[in-house]
Design an enzyme around this catalytic site. Sequence first.
Site, PDB file in Angstrom:
ATOM      1  N   ALA A  69     -27.414  11.303 -34.171  1.00 16.37           N
ATOM      2  CA  ALA A  69     -27.759  12.709 -34.308  1.00 16.37           C
ATOM      3  C   ALA A  69     -26.438  13.412 -34.640  1.00 16.37           C
ATOM      4  O   ALA A  69     -25.364  12.821 -34.504  1.00 16.37           O
ATOM      5  CB  ALA A  69     -28.364  13.230 -33.016  1.00 16.37           C
ATOM      6  N   GLY A 112     -28.861   8.246 -32.611  1.00 18.32           N
ATOM      7  CA  GLY A 112     -30.085   8.717 -33.261  1.00 18.32           C
ATOM      8  C   GLY A 112     -30.436   7.908 -34.501  1.00 18.32           C
ATOM      9  O   GLY A 112     -31.610   7.814 -34.872  1.00 18.32           O
ATOM     10  N   GLU A 115     -32.279   5.025 -33.315  1.00 15.77           N
ATOM     11  CA  GLU A 115     -33.584   5.514 -32.829  1.00 15.77           C
ATOM     12  C   GLU A 115     -34.537   5.819 -33.982  1.00 15.77           C
ATOM     13  O   GLU A 115     -35.735   5.560 -33.886  1.00 15.77           O
ATOM     14  CB  GLU A 115     -33.361   6.737 -31.949  1.00 15.77           C
ATOM     15  CG  GLU A 115     -32.637   6.373 -30.655  1.00 15.77           C
ATOM     16  CD  GLU A 115     -32.231   7.592 -29.840  1.00 15.77           C
ATOM     17  OE1 GLU A 115     -31.392   8.378 -30.320  1.00 15.77           O
ATOM     18  OE2 GLU A 115     -32.758   7.771 -28.728  1.00 15.77           O
ATOM     19  N   GLU A 135     -24.438   6.920 -26.953  1.00 18.62           N
ATOM     20  CA  GLU A 135     -24.524   8.302 -26.449  1.00 18.62           C
ATOM     21  C   GLU A 135     -23.801   8.540 -25.133  1.00 18.62           C
ATOM     22  O   GLU A 135     -23.277   9.630 -24.908  1.00 18.62           O
ATOM     23  CB  GLU A 135     -26.001   8.714 -26.269  1.00 18.62           C
ATOM     24  CG  GLU A 135     -26.744   8.991 -27.560  1.00 18.62           C
ATOM     25  CD  GLU A 135     -27.443   7.774 -28.122  1.00 18.62           C
ATOM     26  OE1 GLU A 135     -27.082   6.628 -27.739  1.00 18.62           O
ATOM     27  OE2 GLU A 135     -28.356   7.947 -28.940  1.00 18.62           O
TER      28      GLU A 135
END
Length: 261
Positions: A69, A112, A115, A135
């Site tokens: 992300a 992310g 993911e 993370e």
Amino acid sequence: QDATNYRTIRVEVEDAAGTITICRPKALNAVNTLAMEEIVHAARALDKRPDVKALIITGEGPKYFAAGADIKEMADQTYDEAYHKRFMEGWTGLAAVRKPIIAAVNGYALGGGCEVAMMADIIIASENAVFGQPEVNLGVIPGMGGTQRLIRAVGKSKAMDIILCDVRLTAFEAQASGLVSRVVYTDQLMAEARSMAARIASLSALAVAKAKDCINRAYEVPLSEGLRYEQREFWSAFATEDQKEGMHAFLNKRNPSFKDR
Ligand code: HXC
């Protein structure tokens, strides 16, 4: 939204494959809120197109699928903002896509990025792919499904190691763990993804959607309910013309011609 107006992705349709390419080179294809919205929008639009039979999601360039992300977007975000804008919740929109989604992972798929790959139905990877969930190094945890999907793919002990100790998996380690289905030479990745899409496109879209739906159902329900669900989907296949075509083509030693009916 007009497909030509996308700012973080590129969308192409070629031979029944709808490809979404994440294009944020300056951030190593990290996915921000706009990228999420555009990917989900594009995926749902491709899902509606009758000429598209499978979706491919990949990252621009040879080195990064997505580096996570977007850390710049998140750095100063407060709990209040994250809660009220339901930060990253929009990814659930991908689950409504009926057609198979293939993640073609070209290089780093971190945080992310890993993911997003796990939101797909099948992951194929180039030899140089790297999977990880770093993370906790940033004082957060995976927030787009990482703690839930990774354990289902690789088991608890490995998922803990990957998430708590930032252990990264090479493409072949990810394949051995069951996270990845196929590993190919880096320059063959998109050809492999398109050939997978072409194989899927030769089938009955109804049977494909049923199979995808039932497999994903296994994530949601206990075995007895999953088996009941599968039975009903299987029985209902006998209401389709494609079932008659598929079985009679086999018995008559010819190739089937499916009509998605
Ligand atoms: C925003 C990023 C970024 C990210 C890299 N960049 N990753 N920007 N978000 N996730 C930017 C860098 O700031 C830098 O910008 C430029 O991309 C190049 O990065 P480098 O680190 O110089 O590249 P390199 O040395 O090749 O290293 C590649 C890398 C490393 C190993 C992938 O960039 C890296 O570790 N990135 C962070 C990976 C990560 O922690 N991901 C998890 C994010 S948290 P400038 O401006 O300096 O050129 C997450 C949360 C998920 O994903 C849950 C959300 C709901």
